[in-house]
Scaffold this motif. Structure first.
Motif, mmCIF file in Angstrom:
data_model
loop_
_atom_site.group_PDB
_atom_site.id
_atom_site.type_symbol
_atom_site.label_atom_id
_atom_site.label_comp_id
_atom_site.label_asym_id
_atom_site.label_seq_id
_atom_site.Cartn_x
_atom_site.Cartn_y
_atom_site.Cartn_z
ATOM 1 N N MET A 1 34.097 16.800 81.105
ATOM 2 C CA MET A 1 35.124 17.504 81.882
ATOM 3 C C MET A 1 34.655 18.918 82.190
ATOM 4 S SD MET A 1 37.994 17.892 78.866
ATOM 5 C CE MET A 1 38.858 19.365 79.291
ATOM 6 N N ASP A 2 35.289 19.528 83.175
ATOM 7 C CA ASP A 2 34.940 20.881 83.591
ATOM 8 C C ASP A 2 35.746 21.889 82.762
ATOM 9 O OD1 ASP A 2 34.035 23.110 84.918
ATOM 10 O OD2 ASP A 2 35.279 22.795 86.694
ATOM 11 N N PHE A 3 35.039 22.803 82.137
ATOM 12 C CA PHE A 3 35.683 23.790 81.267
ATOM 13 C C PHE A 3 35.823 25.161 81.927
ATOM 14 C CE2 PHE A 3 34.577 20.579 78.275
ATOM 15 C CZ PHE A 3 35.510 20.691 77.262
ATOM 16 N N SER A 4 35.535 25.261 83.220
ATOM 17 C CA SER A 4 35.551 26.562 83.901
ATOM 18 C C SER A 4 36.880 27.288 83.735
ATOM 19 C CB SER A 4 35.243 26.387 85.386
ATOM 20 O OG SER A 4 33.978 25.827 85.555
ATOM 21 N N ASP A 5 37.994 26.570 83.924
ATOM 22 C CA ASP A 5 39.315 27.210 83.805
ATOM 23 C C ASP A 5 39.589 27.692 82.384
ATOM 24 O OD1 ASP A 5 39.785 26.764 86.487
ATOM 25 O OD2 ASP A 5 40.936 24.921 86.165
ATOM 26 N N VAL A 6 39.211 26.889 81.399
ATOM 27 C CA VAL A 6 39.416 27.275 79.996
ATOM 28 C C VAL A 6 38.561 28.497 79.669
ATOM 29 C CG1 VAL A 6 39.222 26.519 77.590
ATOM 30 C CG2 VAL A 6 40.004 24.904 79.319
ATOM 31 N N PHE A 7 37.301 28.500 80.131
ATOM 32 C CA PHE A 7 36.428 29.648 79.887
ATOM 33 C C PHE A 7 37.009 30.911 80.512
ATOM 34 C CE2 PHE A 7 31.992 28.603 78.291
ATOM 35 C CZ PHE A 7 32.389 27.451 77.641
ATOM 36 N N LYS A 8 37.494 30.791 81.764
ATOM 37 C CA LYS A 8 38.092 31.953 82.447
ATOM 38 C C LYS A 8 39.299 32.469 81.677
ATOM 39 C CE LYS A 8 36.918 31.155 87.077
ATOM 40 N NZ LYS A 8 37.152 30.110 87.985
ATOM 41 N N MET A 9 40.171 31.551 81.291
ATOM 42 C CA MET A 9 41.397 31.915 80.583
ATOM 43 C C MET A 9 41.087 32.650 79.272
ATOM 44 S SD MET A 9 44.464 29.375 79.412
ATOM 45 C CE MET A 9 43.611 28.725 78.007
ATOM 46 N N LEU A 10 40.005 32.244 78.591
ATOM 47 C CA LEU A 10 39.660 32.838 77.300
ATOM 48 C C LEU A 10 38.683 34.013 77.417
ATOM 49 C CD1 LEU A 10 39.240 29.573 75.188
ATOM 50 C CD2 LEU A 10 41.215 31.109 75.283
ATOM 51 N N GLY A 11 38.253 34.298 78.655
ATOM 52 C CA GLY A 11 37.323 35.412 78.848
ATOM 53 C C GLY A 11 35.917 35.113 78.348
ATOM 54 N N ILE A 12 35.520 33.851 78.397
ATOM 55 C CA ILE A 12 34.178 33.462 77.966
ATOM 56 C C ILE A 12 33.287 33.379 79.204
ATOM 57 C CG2 ILE A 12 32.774 31.672 76.854
ATOM 58 C CD1 ILE A 12 35.343 30.782 75.367
#
Length: 163
Positions: A124-135
């Protein structure tokens, strides 16, 4: 008090640390091979920082106590030894197994970008989760703190439930 003390052979160090984490032991004083102790005590952004570091530091406050040269022992080993203290900061829950598995998978390809590792393992694509967490999307496994890993894991689980 639930405490243990021991001189741990190198070949069982990782599995024993995880057994202690899964137990009711609150404190452990362990003499470990220096190379392994460095992995337990490691900070992020170092080559020693890995899945055993994150797992151990998730359950315990890890403290360096003393380093011993080979001449301190008989028969004399070829390596230095390090005495560490583990003090429980998180009580084990069977649901922690999924987090431990997550951490292990993340560090399987430590030179790849973290987001690529996760995409490869979970599909799955984690781009949104990374953005949300500032990673940063170019982060590698050794770049995140244990707290950020748990935050990433919790958000991944929430995201998974939605899809």
């Amino acid at each position: 008090a639930n405490e243990i003390f021991g001189n741990i052979p190198y070949y069982i160090s990782s599995s024993l640390i995880l057994k202690i984490a899964r137990s009711k032991i609150n404190r452990a004083i362990l003499l470990l091979q220096d190379e392994f102790a460095k992995r337990i005590l490691a900070s992020r952004n170092t080559k020693e920082y890995g899945s055993i570091t994150v797992a151990t530091q998730f359950f315990f406050d890890v403290k360096f106590l003393k380093r011993f040269p080979p001449s301190f022992f008989f028969p004399r080993p070829d390596v230095y030894s390090t005495l560490i203290e583990l003090k429980r900061v998180h009580t084990y829950n069977p649901s922690d197994e999924a987090f431990l598995e997550f951490i292990h998978k993340v560090f399987n390809h430590r030179r790849k970008k973290l987001i690529s590792n996760l995409r490869g393992v979970y599909g799955m694509d984690f781009s949104d989760v990374f953005k949300m967490l500032g990673i940063n999307e170019s982060a590698r496994p050794e770049d995140l703190t244990k707290e950020k890993y748990f935050e990433l894991y919790e958000n991944m689980v929430k995201f998974y439930k939605k899809t």
